[in-house]
Scaffold this motif. Structure first.
Motif, PDB file in Angstrom:
ATOM      1  N   ALA A 614     -57.418  28.329  -4.967  1.00 57.55           N
ATOM      2  CA  ALA A 614     -57.160  26.884  -5.017  1.00 57.55           C
ATOM      3  C   ALA A 614     -56.628  26.398  -3.668  1.00 57.55           C
ATOM      4  CB  ALA A 614     -56.163  26.574  -6.122  1.00 57.55           C
ATOM      5  N   PRO A 615     -57.373  25.525  -2.977  1.00 54.46           N
ATOM      6  CA  PRO A 615     -56.989  25.172  -1.597  1.00 54.46           C
ATOM      7  C   PRO A 615     -55.946  24.063  -1.490  1.00 54.46           C
ATOM      8  CG  PRO A 615     -59.080  24.164  -2.149  1.00 54.46           C
ATOM      9  CD  PRO A 615     -58.666  24.952  -3.356  1.00 54.46           C
ATOM     10  N   ILE A 616     -55.832  23.256  -2.534  1.00 56.12           N
ATOM     11  CA  ILE A 616     -54.923  22.115  -2.517  1.00 56.12           C
ATOM     12  C   ILE A 616     -53.929  22.251  -3.664  1.00 56.12           C
ATOM     13  CG2 ILE A 616     -54.720  19.593  -2.566  1.00 56.12           C
ATOM     14  CD1 ILE A 616     -56.319  20.557  -0.198  1.00 56.12           C
ATOM     15  N   GLU A 617     -52.675  21.995  -3.368  1.00 63.44           N
ATOM     16  CA  GLU A 617     -51.640  21.941  -4.398  1.00 63.44           C
ATOM     17  C   GLU A 617     -50.927  20.607  -4.327  1.00 63.44           C
ATOM     18  OE1 GLU A 617     -50.537  26.703  -4.876  1.00 63.44           O
ATOM     19  OE2 GLU A 617     -49.023  25.293  -4.072  1.00 63.44           O
ATOM     20  N   ILE A 618     -50.597  20.076  -5.487  1.00 61.92           N
ATOM     21  CA  ILE A 618     -49.857  18.828  -5.586  1.00 61.92           C
ATOM     22  C   ILE A 618     -48.522  19.116  -6.258  1.00 61.92           C
ATOM     23  CG2 ILE A 618     -49.771  16.604  -6.797  1.00 61.92           C
ATOM     24  CD1 ILE A 618     -52.714  16.262  -6.261  1.00 61.92           C
ATOM     25  N   SER A 619     -47.464  18.633  -5.665  1.00 63.08           N
ATOM     26  CA  SER A 619     -46.114  18.808  -6.214  1.00 63.08           C
ATOM     27  C   SER A 619     -45.656  17.491  -6.823  1.00 63.08           C
ATOM     28  CB  SER A 619     -45.142  19.252  -5.117  1.00 63.08           C
ATOM     29  OG  SER A 619     -43.826  19.370  -5.618  1.00 63.08           O
ATOM     30  N   VAL A 620     -45.273  17.544  -8.095  1.00 60.76           N
ATOM     31  CA  VAL A 620     -44.873  16.332  -8.811  1.00 60.76           C
ATOM     32  C   VAL A 620     -43.661  16.643  -9.676  1.00 60.76           C
ATOM     33  CG1 VAL A 620     -46.555  16.846 -10.637  1.00 60.76           C
ATOM     34  CG2 VAL A 620     -45.678  14.538 -10.410  1.00 60.76           C
ATOM     35  N   PRO A 621     -42.677  15.757  -9.748  1.00 63.03           N
ATOM     36  CA  PRO A 621     -41.504  16.017 -10.590  1.00 63.03           C
ATOM     37  C   PRO A 621     -41.828  15.904 -12.074  1.00 63.03           C
ATOM     38  CG  PRO A 621     -41.310  13.877  -9.510  1.00 63.03           C
ATOM     39  CD  PRO A 621     -42.520  14.533  -8.937  1.00 63.03           C
ATOM     40  N   GLY A 622     -41.281  16.847 -12.843  1.00 60.31           N
ATOM     41  CA  GLY A 622     -41.486  16.840 -14.282  1.00 60.31           C
ATOM     42  C   GLY A 622     -40.294  17.412 -15.009  1.00 60.31           C
ATOM     43  N   LYS A 623     -40.294  17.234 -16.307  1.00 59.16           N
ATOM     44  CA  LYS A 623     -39.226  17.779 -17.145  1.00 59.16           C
ATOM     45  C   LYS A 623     -39.842  18.472 -18.351  1.00 59.16           C
ATOM     46  CE  LYS A 623     -35.698  14.306 -15.950  1.00 59.16           C
ATOM     47  NZ  LYS A 623     -34.774  13.263 -16.478  1.00 59.16           N
ATOM     48  N   GLN A 624     -39.187  19.520 -18.791  1.00 61.28           N
ATOM     49  CA  GLN A 624     -39.690  20.289 -19.913  1.00 61.28           C
ATOM     50  C   GLN A 624     -39.404  19.566 -21.223  1.00 61.28           C
ATOM     51  OE1 GLN A 624     -38.341  24.340 -19.913  1.00 61.28           O
ATOM     52  NE2 GLN A 624     -40.176  25.060 -20.980  1.00 61.28           N
ATOM     53  N   ILE A 625     -40.358  19.698 -22.153  1.00 62.60           N
ATOM     54  CA  ILE A 625     -40.216  19.127 -23.502  1.00 62.60           C
ATOM     55  C   ILE A 625     -40.081  20.306 -24.461  1.00 62.60           C
ATOM     56  CG2 ILE A 625     -41.309  17.691 -25.271  1.00 62.60           C
ATOM     57  CD1 ILE A 625     -42.866  16.300 -23.030  1.00 62.60           C
ATOM     58  N   PRO A 626     -38.868  20.671 -24.849  1.00 65.83           N
ATOM     59  CA  PRO A 626     -38.649  21.894 -25.641  1.00 65.83           C
ATOM     60  C   PRO A 626     -39.420  21.927 -26.954  1.00 65.83           C
ATOM     61  CG  PRO A 626     -36.570  21.007 -24.812  1.00 65.83           C
ATOM     62  CD  PRO A 626     -37.606  19.978 -24.543  1.00 65.83           C
ATOM     63  N   GLY A 627     -39.587  20.776 -27.588  1.00 69.61           N
ATOM     64  CA  GLY A 627     -40.245  20.746 -28.891  1.00 69.61           C
ATOM     65  C   GLY A 627     -41.758  20.783 -28.835  1.00 69.61           C
ATOM     66  N   TRP A 628     -42.319  20.720 -27.644  1.00 67.78           N
ATOM     67  CA  TRP A 628     -43.783  20.741 -27.506  1.00 67.78           C
ATOM     68  C   TRP A 628     -44.243  22.197 -27.477  1.00 67.78           C
ATOM     69  CZ3 TRP A 628     -47.011  18.732 -22.730  1.00 67.78           C
ATOM     70  CH2 TRP A 628     -48.351  18.615 -23.116  1.00 67.78           C
TER      71      TRP A 628
END
Length: 676
Positions: A614-628
């Motif tokens: 994979a030549p391109i990576e995108i970094s994005v802020p996220g949060k975990q959803i424990p119930g998913w």
């Protein structure tokens, strides 16, 4: 007032008189863009490597590893498969053989083509020897077709094979073969209509119509247009259905056995081009309107982020947990290639690129020897199971990566995807110029201009990963011709330079035509700046996009090999890192401020669509959803409110998520919930 009434009367008389005088041939609309001969385009870079992988794997050797194709095959005079799978394989193997100039593969596929031509019946009928012929020591004729013949459907695929072989070689036998068959068909259809044996023929009659109209363009024989109209009248009314909107709503509402062939995903993928084919024959603009309405409705109600509609096997809505059959992807791609040629509308070329670069790559193994029957948008594991498919299969083998998993139609048909894409990177325009309508590394050799001057253009790029596409022109003599370039609709600030000098461009989402006198070593460079954007999908989910690529969560993979008694070896893939994340709202609303793009690897000629390349990576802020959590392998989408925000419990910790092109993934989340 009198002048107005008189003008109206004259206009109505003219419409009546002159409208009725138009012959079928005069109504016929030639394609805006003409296909180049097969072999004129030679793939380079990552695309060539993809085709080489296919050639070295099942695409080049299916007859050796799959007994149905190689053993006692009906298309070689045997008593084995004489239905769709052999023509399906040839439909991809033939263009592959000539794109790679592979003499061994050319010889292999020509064996089937030669037998089919040489064993055409005197009546014009062709195909495997039927049981009736064997038992009665006779051949199929117009009079006995109903009793002695076999399904019309597989012959439609073989006609496409013959067309490609003719485009590659110019073998005159093909034209005579087709003429004779179509003359037979126009008479035989009156006694043995398209649906005499199976509903597959009536649902896929567009393929037959298309081939009759192609031969008309070669021979100008108007009886072929009469045949095309007859076939259309015996086929599913796709053009009408796409235009009147009731069909797509009904298909979204029901999943029972009632009229399931009307919503079968592969049927739909083939049928997308039906309005364009009918427009070509009639010149009636209503078909172009029906096409735009139907395709837009289809993708609105059933579309998934990777650019394809759900089809597991039926249309199944736009929830990210729905699947798509591999056959539906490759058939839809081919339909879009034909539509782009006929209409010249860049809207469909945008759709083609999205489908090819996002939906197609992730559904096969790196060696192209195993495939998923169904892939899922939010696919958190690949394993045996029933999942949420409209055709779950008691054997639970529809999702795994196997050579013979699911129905083997996809094992035979998947091979047309990349070769036909490569074959349609360039077209001729109406002034004998060239049109670059989709982009990938390649070299094209053809003739242009009023004097058919020989020209070579090297398209040097790593697109779809890079913004730059460089065209290097080589020719002995300067020549004037129009050079058409599609500007993708997603690109806001494109630029074009010729020999370093910037060319003004009005806006995006169009085809720019550059008509000038071109000289040896001229260089045309196109820049398509790729901004990160977000898009909304089913169940109020959000996807991250950059240029033509859609990005998915990078998840560590654990592969397990298994074996099924009937379907053979297969692979399951499980996640080895967390996947249950939502994207932070601020990042979705302001991607420029919160989302970062990194080029982490170079796209070389050994590129493979997988995580390690994979030549391109995108970094994005996220949060975990424990119930998913996954339920029997299915990551049912968390419920969001009208504002698009998930209201359940969310981790307080913000993490930087890494996303990669979806085509490089096997397990993934691509349609994210949004959290605060």
């Amino acid at each position: 007032m009198k002048h107005i009434l008189l003008s109206l009367i004259v206009c109505l008389i003219s419409i009546h008189v002159f409208g009725q005088s138009l012959s079928e041939a005069e109504k016929f609309v030639p394609p805006v863009y003409q296909e180049l001969p097969l072999g004129a385009i030679q793939p380079d870079g990552w695309l060539k490597h993809q085709l080489q992988i296919m050639r070295n794997g099942t695409s080049g050797h299916l007859d050796e590893v799959y007994a149905k194709i190689g053993k006692d095959n009906g298309w070689l005079g045997g008593t084995g498969d004489a239905w769709e799978e052999t023509p399906y394989w040839l439909d991809g193997a033939v263009p592959l053989a000539w794109l790679l100039k592979d003499l061994t593969l050319q010889k292999k596929v020509k064996k089937y083509i030669d037998w089919t031509i040489e064993h055409q019946r005197s009546s014009g009928y062709f195909g495997g020897i039927t049981n009736y012929e064997l038992q009665n020591d006779t051949t199929v004729t117009v009079k006995n077709m109903k009793e002695a013949g076999a399904d019309w459907w597989p012959k439609m695929v073989m006609l496409k094979v013959m067309k490609q072989y003719y485009q590659a070689t110019g073998d005159p036998r093909v034209i005579g073969f087709m003429k004779k068959y179509f003359q037979f068909q126009i008479n035989a259809l009156k006694n043995a209509p398209l649906g005499q044996w199976t509903e597959w023929a009536t649902s896929r009659g567009t393929e037959n119509v298309m081939m009759a109209q192609w031969l008309f363009q070669v021979t100008k024989d108007e009886s072929l247009l009469e045949l095309a109209s007859l076939i259309e009248s015996q086929s599913f009314s796709w053009s009408e259905w796409f235009g009147n909107r009731d069909w797509v709503i009904w298909a979204a509402a029901y999943q029972n056995g009632d009229r399931w062939m009307h919503r079968h995903g592969v049927n739909v993928g083939m049928a997308i081009k039906s309005p364009a084919i009918n427009y070509q024959r009639t010149g009636d603009q209503k078909y172009l309107k029906a096409l735009k309405t139907g395709f837009t409705d289809l993708m609105t109600l059933h579309g998934l982020p990777m650019g394809i509609f759900s089809a597991d096997e039926d249309l199944h809505g736009n929830d990210p947990i729905q699947g798509t059959e591999l056959c539906a992807i490759v058939e839809s791609m081919y339909s879009l290639e034909e539509i782009g040629s006929i209409t010249g509308d860049p809207f469909y070329m945008d759709a083609l690129e999205r489908m090819a670069f996002n939906a197609l790559p992730s559904q096969t193994t790196d060696d192209y020897n195993n495939k998923q029957y169904f892939q899922i948008a939010n696919q958190v594991q690949i394993s045996r199971g029933v999942f949420n498919f409209s055709l779950p299969f008691d054997r639970e083998m529809n999702n795994v990566l196997g050579m013979r998993s699911g129905y083997t139609c996809c094992l035979a048909n998947m091979h047309q995807g990349w070769p036909k894409f490569a074959q349609h990177l360039w077209y001729k325009n109406e002034k004998n110029g060239l049109a670059a309508l989709v982009f990938s590394p390649n070299t094209v050799k053809t003739t242009v201009g009023s004097d058919n001057t020989e020209i070579e253009i090297v398209e040097n790029t790593t697109y779809p990963f890079d913004e730059k596409i460089q065209f290097d022109l080589k020719m002995k003599n300067s020549v004037e011709f129009p050079f058409d370039i599609r500007i993708p609709a997603w690109c806001k600030n494109p630029s074009i330079k010729i020999n370093g000098k910037k060319l003004p461009i009005e806006n995006n989402g169009q085809i720019v035509s550059i008509n000038r006198k071109w000289s040896n070593l001229d260089q045309l460079v196109v820049y398509f700046p790729m901004e990160v954007t977000t898009s909304n999908w089913g169940r109020n989910s959000t996807a991250i996009e950059r240029g033509p690529l859609v990005y998915a969560l990078k998840i560590k993979e654990r592969w397990e090999k298994g074996n099924d008694e009937k379907e053979g070896d297969y692979f399951s893939v499980f996640p080895e890192s967390d996947w249950n994340y939502g994207l932070v709202q601020d990042a979705v609303q302001n991607p420029k401020e919160h989302i970062n793009v990194s080029a982490v690897k170079t796209v070389n000629s050994d590129f493979v669509w997988n995580l390690s390349h994979a030549p391109i990576e995108i970094s994005v802020p996220g949060k975990q959803i424990p119930g998913w959590k996954a339920i029997e392998g299915v990551a049912y989408q968390p419920v969001t409110a009208r504002d698009g925000i998930y209201k359940g419990k969310v981790s307080e910790k913000t993490e930087q998520l890494t996303l990669v092109p979806i085509g490089c993934t096997k397990v993934r989340i691509v349609a994210f919930p949004v959290v605060k």
